[in-house]
Scaffold this active site. Structure first.
Site, PDB file in Angstrom:
ATOM      1  N   LYS A 183      24.138   7.445  42.780  1.00  0.00           N
ATOM      2  CA  LYS A 183      23.720   7.914  41.264  1.00  0.00           C
ATOM      3  C   LYS A 183      23.540   9.144  41.769  1.00  0.00           C
ATOM      4  O   LYS A 183      22.395  10.012  42.468  1.00  0.00           O
ATOM      5  CB  LYS A 183      22.707   7.199  41.179  1.00  0.00           C
ATOM      6  CG  LYS A 183      23.254   6.436  39.635  1.00  0.00           C
ATOM      7  CD  LYS A 183      22.583   5.598  38.801  1.00  0.00           C
ATOM      8  CE  LYS A 183      22.002   5.438  37.389  1.00  0.00           C
ATOM      9  NZ  LYS A 183      20.904   4.891  37.091  1.00  0.00           N
TER      10      LYS A 183
HETATM   11  C1  E4P Z   1      21.552   3.438  34.462  1.00  0.00           C
HETATM   12  O1  E4P Z   1      21.705   3.876  35.363  1.00  0.00           O
HETATM   13  C2  E4P Z   1      20.562   4.299  33.892  1.00  0.00           C
HETATM   14  O2  E4P Z   1      19.938   3.825  34.778  1.00  0.00           O
HETATM   15  C3  E4P Z   1      19.326   3.067  32.724  1.00  0.00           C
HETATM   16  O3  E4P Z   1      20.077   2.014  31.825  1.00  0.00           O
HETATM   17  C4  E4P Z   1      18.380   4.135  31.763  1.00  0.00           C
HETATM   18  O4  E4P Z   1      18.063   2.548  30.844  1.00  0.00           O
HETATM   19  P1  E4P Z   1      16.611   3.426  29.962  1.00  0.00           P
HETATM   20  O5  E4P Z   1      17.204   4.472  28.749  1.00  0.00           O
HETATM   21  O6  E4P Z   1      16.719   2.259  29.234  1.00  0.00           O
HETATM   22  O7  E4P Z   1      15.403   3.924  30.566  1.00  0.00           O
END
Ligand code: E4P
Length: 223
Positions: free
Chosen positions: A88
């Site tokens: 990621k």
């Molecule tokens: C997913 O890959 C993200 O890291 C995650 O959905 C972020 O979510 P949040 O905005 O609730 O922290």
């Protein structure tokens, strides 16, 4: 649409795997921090998630480096943990350059912190296998995260990138986010455990079940 679990919590991952709906897992530094994760245990922890995912379902592990060379080095190290690791990488110029290098090596990238159509198309062009447009964080600043997601889905799907690209609706905060993501054709929604549980529930399901059970008690009393 596939369901990914947005968590670093092993118990939550095991539980959702047992429901038969787990399509993958996404983690990020904040989610790892939330479970009290230790720096020295990070790669082993990702390995444990990959094992629960049978070394098949994609597990996103995030690089926290800021230069292309460092991100590529992180990506190579993370990808060596297990065959189902997806690296990621934040949407930024250094991230795009690192994505290009990792994709050339056959390492899958999930481009995260994506908010706009140009960001998403550039991620796809650079070689990202997954793109994660965030919904809830738009809502947090009083913008419409779902309409932003709809624009990304439509624009990305207008083109062929020479490799498969899947859109992950991320920063999901409600069952309605999940429903709308499915209706607009997002390939995946990555959902926190609490929200995923709410997706199973409906008051009419509860009411219907209560009346079926009550009537079955009457049937038993007639025996
Ligand atoms: C997913 O890959 C993200 O890291 C995650 O959905 C972020 O979510 P949040 O905005 O609730 O922290």
């Amino acid at each position: 649409m596939k369901f990914f679990l947005d968590t670093a919590n092993l118990d939550e991952i095991r539980e959702v795997a047992s429901w038969g709906v787990l399509g993958g897992v996404t983690t990020n530094p904040s989610l790892y921090c939330r479970i009290g994760g230790k720096l020295e245990d990070f790669e082993a922890h990702i390995g444990r998630i990959c094992e629960i995912c049978d070394y098949e379902l994609p597990v996103s592990a995030e690089s926290v480096s800021m230069t292309r060379d460092e991100i590529v080095a992180d990506g190579i190290r993370l990808a060596a943990i297990a065959p189902n690791v997806v690296v990621k990488i934040p949407t930024m110029i250094e991230g795009l350059a690192a994505t290009r290098e990792l994709a050339k090596r056959g390492i899958k990238v999930n481009m995260t912190l994506c908010f706009t159509v140009p960001q998403a198309i550039m991620a796809a062009r650079a070689g990202a296998a997954y793109i994660s447009p965030f919904v809830g964080r738009f809502d947090d600043i009083s913008e419409d995260g779902l309409s932003q997601l709809a624009q990304v889905v439509e624009a990305v799907n207008n083109y062929d990138y020479g490799h498969p690209v899947e859109i992950i609706a991320a920063s999901v905060r409600s069952a309605n986010h999940v429903a709308q993501a499915a209706l607009m054709g997002a390939d995946i929604a990555t959902v926190p455990y609490g929200v995923l549980k709410k997706c199973v529930e409906h008051p009419l399901t509860d009411r219907g079940l209560a009346s079926f059970l009550a009537d079955w008690e009457k049937v038993k009393a007639n025996a």
